[in-house]
Design an enzyme around this catalytic site. Sequence first.
Site, mmCIF file in Angstrom:
data_model
loop_
_atom_site.group_PDB
_atom_site.id
_atom_site.type_symbol
_atom_site.label_atom_id
_atom_site.label_comp_id
_atom_site.label_asym_id
_atom_site.label_seq_id
_atom_site.Cartn_x
_atom_site.Cartn_y
_atom_site.Cartn_z
ATOM 1 N N SER A 129 0.816 -1.218 0.000
ATOM 2 C CA SER A 129 0.000 0.000 0.000
ATOM 3 C C SER A 129 0.848 1.264 0.000
ATOM 4 O O SER A 129 1.928 1.310 0.585
ATOM 5 C CB SER A 129 -0.902 0.027 1.238
ATOM 6 O OG SER A 129 -1.686 -1.123 1.283
ATOM 7 N N GLU A 244 -3.310 -13.957 1.346
ATOM 8 C CA GLU A 244 -3.561 -13.071 2.477
ATOM 9 C C GLU A 244 -5.005 -13.226 2.942
ATOM 10 O O GLU A 244 -5.297 -13.285 4.134
ATOM 11 C CB GLU A 244 -3.286 -11.625 2.060
ATOM 12 C CG GLU A 244 -3.616 -10.602 3.143
ATOM 13 C CD GLU A 244 -3.026 -9.228 2.846
ATOM 14 O OE1 GLU A 244 -2.809 -8.925 1.658
ATOM 15 O OE2 GLU A 244 -2.798 -8.479 3.807
HETATM 16 C C1 LIG Z 1 -4.495 -3.018 10.379
HETATM 17 C C2 LIG Z 1 -4.019 -2.801 8.988
HETATM 18 C C3 LIG Z 1 -2.861 -3.424 8.551
HETATM 19 C C4 LIG Z 1 -2.394 -3.230 7.256
HETATM 20 N N1 LIG Z 1 -1.231 -3.819 6.901
HETATM 21 C C5 LIG Z 1 -0.734 -3.610 5.664
HETATM 22 C C6 LIG Z 1 0.528 -4.132 5.291
HETATM 23 O O1 LIG Z 1 1.169 -4.810 6.072
HETATM 24 N N2 LIG Z 1 1.008 -3.878 4.075
HETATM 25 C C7 LIG Z 1 0.302 -3.137 3.175
HETATM 26 O O2 LIG Z 1 0.784 -2.980 2.072
HETATM 27 N N3 LIG Z 1 -0.892 -2.599 3.482
HETATM 28 C C8 LIG Z 1 -1.429 -2.812 4.711
HETATM 29 N N4 LIG Z 1 -2.631 -2.262 5.058
HETATM 30 C C9 LIG Z 1 -3.323 -1.389 4.093
HETATM 31 C C10 LIG Z 1 -4.586 -1.955 3.501
HETATM 32 O O3 LIG Z 1 -4.302 -2.984 2.595
HETATM 33 C C11 LIG Z 1 -5.330 -0.799 2.839
HETATM 34 O O4 LIG Z 1 -5.672 0.099 3.855
HETATM 35 C C12 LIG Z 1 -6.570 -1.257 2.125
HETATM 36 O O5 LIG Z 1 -6.253 -2.009 0.988
HETATM 37 C C13 LIG Z 1 -7.503 -0.092 1.734
HETATM 38 O O6 LIG Z 1 -6.841 0.910 1.041
HETATM 39 P P1 LIG Z 1 -6.993 2.442 1.490
HETATM 40 O O7 LIG Z 1 -6.686 2.477 2.934
HETATM 41 O O8 LIG Z 1 -6.180 3.244 0.568
HETATM 42 O O9 LIG Z 1 -8.512 2.790 1.326
HETATM 43 P P2 LIG Z 1 -9.228 3.342 0.001
HETATM 44 O O10 LIG Z 1 -8.864 2.473 -1.140
HETATM 45 O O11 LIG Z 1 -8.964 4.800 -0.143
HETATM 46 O O12 LIG Z 1 -10.739 3.108 0.365
HETATM 47 C C14 LIG Z 1 -11.533 3.988 1.161
HETATM 48 C C15 LIG Z 1 -12.953 3.412 1.223
HETATM 49 O O13 LIG Z 1 -13.490 3.342 -0.097
HETATM 50 C C16 LIG Z 1 -13.878 2.030 -0.395
HETATM 51 N N5 LIG Z 1 -13.551 1.717 -1.792
HETATM 52 C C17 LIG Z 1 -12.378 1.842 -2.422
HETATM 53 N N6 LIG Z 1 -12.468 1.421 -3.692
HETATM 54 C C18 LIG Z 1 -13.739 1.013 -3.873
HETATM 55 C C19 LIG Z 1 -14.471 0.460 -4.964
HETATM 56 N N7 LIG Z 1 -13.898 0.207 -6.151
HETATM 57 N N8 LIG Z 1 -15.749 0.149 -4.754
HETATM 58 C C20 LIG Z 1 -16.351 0.369 -3.559
HETATM 59 N N9 LIG Z 1 -15.732 0.877 -2.511
HETATM 60 C C21 LIG Z 1 -14.430 1.193 -2.657
HETATM 61 C C22 LIG Z 1 -13.054 1.169 0.524
HETATM 62 O O14 LIG Z 1 -13.695 -0.095 0.739
HETATM 63 C C23 LIG Z 1 -13.016 2.004 1.770
HETATM 64 O O15 LIG Z 1 -14.184 1.809 2.489
HETATM 65 C C24 LIG Z 1 -3.122 -2.430 6.359
HETATM 66 C C25 LIG Z 1 -4.309 -1.822 6.780
HETATM 67 C C26 LIG Z 1 -4.763 -2.007 8.073
HETATM 68 C C27 LIG Z 1 -6.028 -1.331 8.506
#
Ligand SMILES: Cc1cc2nc3c(=O)[nH]c(=O)nc-3n(C[C@H](O)[C@H](O)[C@H](O)COP(=O)(O)OP(=O)(O)OC[C@H]3O[C@@H](n4cnc5c(N)ncnc54)[C@H](O)[C@@H]3O)c2cc1C
Lengths: 407, 376
Positions: A129, A244
Amino acid sequence: MTDTTTDAAVSAGDPVTEDGLPTYVADFLNTHDPATMPRIDFLRARFDAGLAWVHYPIGCGGLGLDAAAQSIVDAALEAAGAPDNAPHRNVIGLGMAAPTLLAHGTPEQQRQWLRPLWTGEEIWCQLFSEPAAGSDLASLGTKAVPDGTDWVVNGQKVWTSLAHEASWALLIARTDPTVPKHRGLTYFVCDMRSPGVDVRALRQLTGEAEFNEVFLDNVRVPDDNRLGEVGAGWKVTQSTLMNERVAIGAGAAPREGGPIGFLADLWRQDETYRTIGSFDKLVQLWVEAETMRLTTERLRQQAVAGTPGPEGSGSKLAYSLLAQRVSSLELDILGEQGLRFDDWSFRRPNLDDEHNRPAGYRFLRTKGNSIEGGTSEIMRNIISERILGLPSESRTDTTTPWNELPR
Amino acid sequence: MTTGIERPPTDLLYSEQEEFLRETVRDVLNKACDWTSVLALTESESAIDRALWRTLAVEVGGAALALPDDIGGAGATWRETAVVLEELGRSIAPVPYLGSAVVATIYAQEIGAGDLLANLATGETIAAVAVPAGAPWFRPLRQTVTVTDSTLTGTVASVADAAAADILLVPVGEDTYLVDPAAAGVRCTPVVSLDETRPLVDIEFNAAPAQRLEGTRPAGDATAAALRAGTALLASEQLGLAEHCLTATVEYLRVRRQFGRALGSYQALKHRLADLWVQINQARAAARYAADCLATGSDDLAVATAVAHSWCSEVALHAAEEYVQLHGGIGFTWEHPAHLYLKRAKSSTLMFGGPDVHRTHLTGLIDLPLPTLENI
Ligand SMILES: Cc1cc2nc3c(=O)[nH]c(=O)nc-3n(C[C@H](O)[C@H](O)[C@H](O)COP(=O)(O)OP(=O)(O)OC[C@H]3O[C@@H](n4cnc5c(N)ncnc54)[C@H](O)[C@@H]3O)c2cc1C
């Protein structure tokens, strides 16, 4: 670097069959006494004997058997008082890095990384991410540019769990900005001890810092650390992500094994907790948890040693929603007691803290379950498009070169 | 106590033979049981599709899959029977399979009625146990029939799968009586049922001639075992029904266009179907587990049954409700199969006691004590 020679016991002689497995394990225990051997030597020997994950190939910590046979090994070793490899400490290593290395790594890469990964000597993290690329992971902008036999990596990753403990990271970076986003990515294994890797704790809503921001400033990654072809990183990423989802969703093996266990025990503890409304919810959640347990078991039986399919997304989705509702009800049942928390300090958590922390901690931590490893919304997209075959949303970002996309 | 321990591994998948059986049954149903004929049958005088029953029960040998081959059964298990039920649920087939090939068959097996079993095994005889459709297995039946000089008097209301029965098995106290529904003194009055594909009858005995069966086990135990098995396997029928609802809805939303695009590309609808898929996936695991526990005589059968019934009932209903809703106006018409599925799904949740009753029963099995009012 640790010694990586393979024990002659498995590389020579007759292959171990499932029928012969109990004897094989007994022989192993006869020559390796967990009571007298140092823990790490025992774990290394266990790996070399192919008893780490029996469905892995010989030489990779396995015996090429059916995954179901692992329970025979685990039971015998547990009965003998053998140490475990503290699986909760290395969730990304065991759940995601190992199957990815197995599917996409060269034999040399597997020999270098799998053993210390399994024994827990080396912790892994996942540099996927980025601040602007979460759900839309393929839009990421961290660059890797070739330079001699190395790649030079620049960019910023975020929410990286365990980066502060990790020796190695699964890294995806953009190697060609001129092609559409899914095609310009390459997958690497990055040494977290390299110069230019800067890990900064990122505090989360539980108060503690399980994850981090990671800044990559001219980090050199040898081309030998590349997994898969240049430009084929998205394919490798898919296999990590599917694993994962299984790893997150496939937790609770025994009945009452997951969060529902805390709740049921609480209910049994003290009759003053018991109300009519909670009773009904509790039983409904218990039933749901039991169907989840059986579904996970079915998925396990189905997957045996193969790569997980998109079905893992279903378990991941259901598991996170259930865990959230269960821990919320746990607080309701506690009533006034639930108003009290134990510790908000900004610190690194113990990864098996769930068991030692109050219900409020579980309530908060489970909110991450529906975000980490792909959000519930993304899981639903995967199920509806890849399993049910419904049309995808109309989009333009899959055909336009990455560097021409609006940002 | 059954909680907290790791259960022995259970095979929750389908075997090759099971898949082969599924194909055979599905072929039969595709040819002989399209929904228009089901609808036509519900509007006719006859309660079941006799020709379909013959093909399934007699020719395919579906009536006695789980019975040993020496009495004419197929020597398979209740797991295979569950697969047949999945297919029957998928096409809401109007045949008394659950009532005759499961509930009555297990009842006859429990009381050790060998001749009767052999008759049931051929599929030539359809039997029904005269108990109300809503009776849960763990609650003793209310006695509504009395015996005088080998005749029965009294009524049993809302008996499922009895309309076409050749034989009625009537539990009275700890005895079992065999009654010919065509005999003088027996009246089976069809009820207008919510689910006309599984019609109910009210049975009235008026000094009806009855033959007491010399059983090896008391009627109460046999009733409990038969109803428990019926509940456990109803889950597979509910699974099949739910799968049909999901598949048909997905297909419809892929072709139906509004606002210039396929409806199935709208995320609001996709996500609902994804959630339904997840629930159905869990229903499959629960139904398979219940069938396996029945087949292997597992001591976890009671828990497995309660879990499967409460989960699969609600999932099947949810699937049928989505089936209607996501088809829009056409889903609300008589000319579309969705209503048949909706009625079957809702009725099934009321069978054998229903999910709430089973969940409450479950709490005794897993030691989750009920609240007491003093503490509130
Ligand atoms: C506890 C924790 C541990 C993590 N560990 C890791 C790690 O070790 N390595 C790593 O790389 N990442 C990690 N992550 C990151 C995680 O993979 C991302 O937070 C996640 O994929 C969501 O991306 P974002 O936070 O950018 O949210 P966004 O993509 O910005 O999404 C925001 C909201 O919009 C919704 N949304 C987005 N796109 C769509 C769509 N196409 N249709 C409908 N709804 C949508 C999402 O569901 C969410 O509700 C971790 C996250 C958490 C909370």
